[in-house]
Design an enzyme around this catalytic site. Structure first.
Site, PDB file in Angstrom:
ATOM      1  N   PHE A  24     -67.821  44.334  47.550  1.00  0.00           N
ATOM      2  CA  PHE A  24     -67.982  45.509  46.537  1.00  0.00           C
ATOM      3  C   PHE A  24     -67.992  45.090  44.887  1.00  0.00           C
ATOM      4  O   PHE A  24     -66.681  44.449  44.159  1.00  0.00           O
ATOM      5  CB  PHE A  24     -66.893  47.041  46.026  1.00  0.00           C
ATOM      6  N   GLY A  25     -68.619  44.833  44.275  1.00  0.00           N
ATOM      7  CA  GLY A  25     -69.343  44.095  43.223  1.00  0.00           C
ATOM      8  C   GLY A  25     -69.629  45.157  41.673  1.00  0.00           C
ATOM      9  O   GLY A  25     -70.337  45.683  42.399  1.00  0.00           O
ATOM     10  N   TYR A  26     -68.524  44.830  40.630  1.00  0.00           N
ATOM     11  CA  TYR A  26     -68.912  46.116  39.310  1.00  0.00           C
ATOM     12  C   TYR A  26     -69.007  45.252  38.225  1.00  0.00           C
ATOM     13  O   TYR A  26     -69.655  46.099  37.620  1.00  0.00           O
ATOM     14  CB  TYR A  26     -67.728  46.861  39.328  1.00  0.00           C
ATOM     15  N   GLY A  27     -69.052  43.970  38.692  1.00  0.00           N
ATOM     16  CA  GLY A  27     -70.031  43.226  37.250  1.00  0.00           C
ATOM     17  C   GLY A  27     -70.746  41.837  37.290  1.00  0.00           C
ATOM     18  O   GLY A  27     -71.558  42.003  38.205  1.00  0.00           O
ATOM     19  N   SER A  28     -70.173  40.468  37.503  1.00  0.00           N
ATOM     20  CA  SER A  28     -71.086  39.651  37.767  1.00  0.00           C
ATOM     21  C   SER A  28     -71.425  39.925  39.358  1.00  0.00           C
ATOM     22  O   SER A  28     -72.476  39.510  39.675  1.00  0.00           O
ATOM     23  CB  SER A  28     -70.701  38.211  37.589  1.00  0.00           C
ATOM     24  N   GLU A  99     -62.918  33.662  40.647  1.00  0.00           N
ATOM     25  CA  GLU A  99     -62.321  34.715  39.879  1.00  0.00           C
ATOM     26  C   GLU A  99     -60.863  34.839  39.917  1.00  0.00           C
ATOM     27  O   GLU A  99     -60.200  35.555  39.817  1.00  0.00           O
ATOM     28  CB  GLU A  99     -62.408  35.928  40.798  1.00  0.00           C
TER      29      GLU A  99
END
Ligand code: BEZ
Length: 191
Positions: A24-28, A99
């Site tokens: 799940f991506g919530y930023g870049s 990251e």
């Protein structure tokens, strides 16, 4: 002293025995998916809120002038929308390196959305989380101060401003309302 999480994340192999997993991506990761994925689907997680509370010394800033990037804080009742990617476990190695500045792999329940925004099932997924105890965690600051820091930060991956603008644009395209991000975007326009 910053924390390089690469080696720790190699041990956090929650899905290694699986043929695939949902990230799940919530930023870049919403707007910069520079990795191979099998499919993607809008999704959300609950109990977490997106905040620009994590320093970036290696992508959107430098050790001398760190930028600010997204992380998640615990917020009972909150909903954080983003994009879920179905990937094979080998994709995580390069992401651990990308990251590595304080982000740890965590397992969370995801809720998927269909094209009409309706719920389309739940699965366990993975997020990268920079929690409050990592040395690059900056925590809360006023919108004015955060926007000022973002406006003045540039790093090897580009300007910090671009990161925020791209994230806000991607959220709008997903039809997502995120008060913190949009207020910050507005503040940045006048900074
Ligand atoms: C993300 O977009 O989910 C993400 C943000 C920061 C670090 C790693 C991933």
């Amino acid at each position: 002293m910053l924390l390089d999480t690469t080696a720790i994340n190699q041990q956090r192999n929650f899905f290694d025995k699986h043929a695939d997993l949902w990230l799940f991506g919530y930023g870049s990761l919403i707007w910069k998916a520079d990795f191979a994925y099998l499919e993607r689907q809008p999704a959300y997680i609950t109990g977490w809120a997106r905040r620009f509370w994590q320093a970036s010394h290696d992508h959107r800033g430098t050790p001398e002038a760190p930028g600010r990037v997204a992380t998640l804080i615990r917020a009972p009742g909150a909903v954080c929308h983003g994009m879920a990617y179905r990937i094979t476990p080998d994709v995580l190695g390069p992401l651990d390196v990308r990251e590595k500045n304080g982000y740890l792999r965590e397992k969370v329940p995801l809720t998927f959305l269909d094209h009409n925004g309706g719920e389309a099932g739940q699965r366990e997924g993975l997020i990268y989380l920079a929690s409050g105890d990592n040395p690059a965690f900056l925590g809360e600051a006023s919108l004015v101060d955060i926007a000022h820091q973002i406006a003045n930060a540039h790093g090897p991956s580009g300007s910090n401003r671009e990161y925020l603008v791209n994230l806000a644009k991607a959220l709008r395209e997903l039809g997502v309302e995120d008060a913190h991000i949009f207020a910050l975007e507005k503040q940045l326009e006048s900074t």
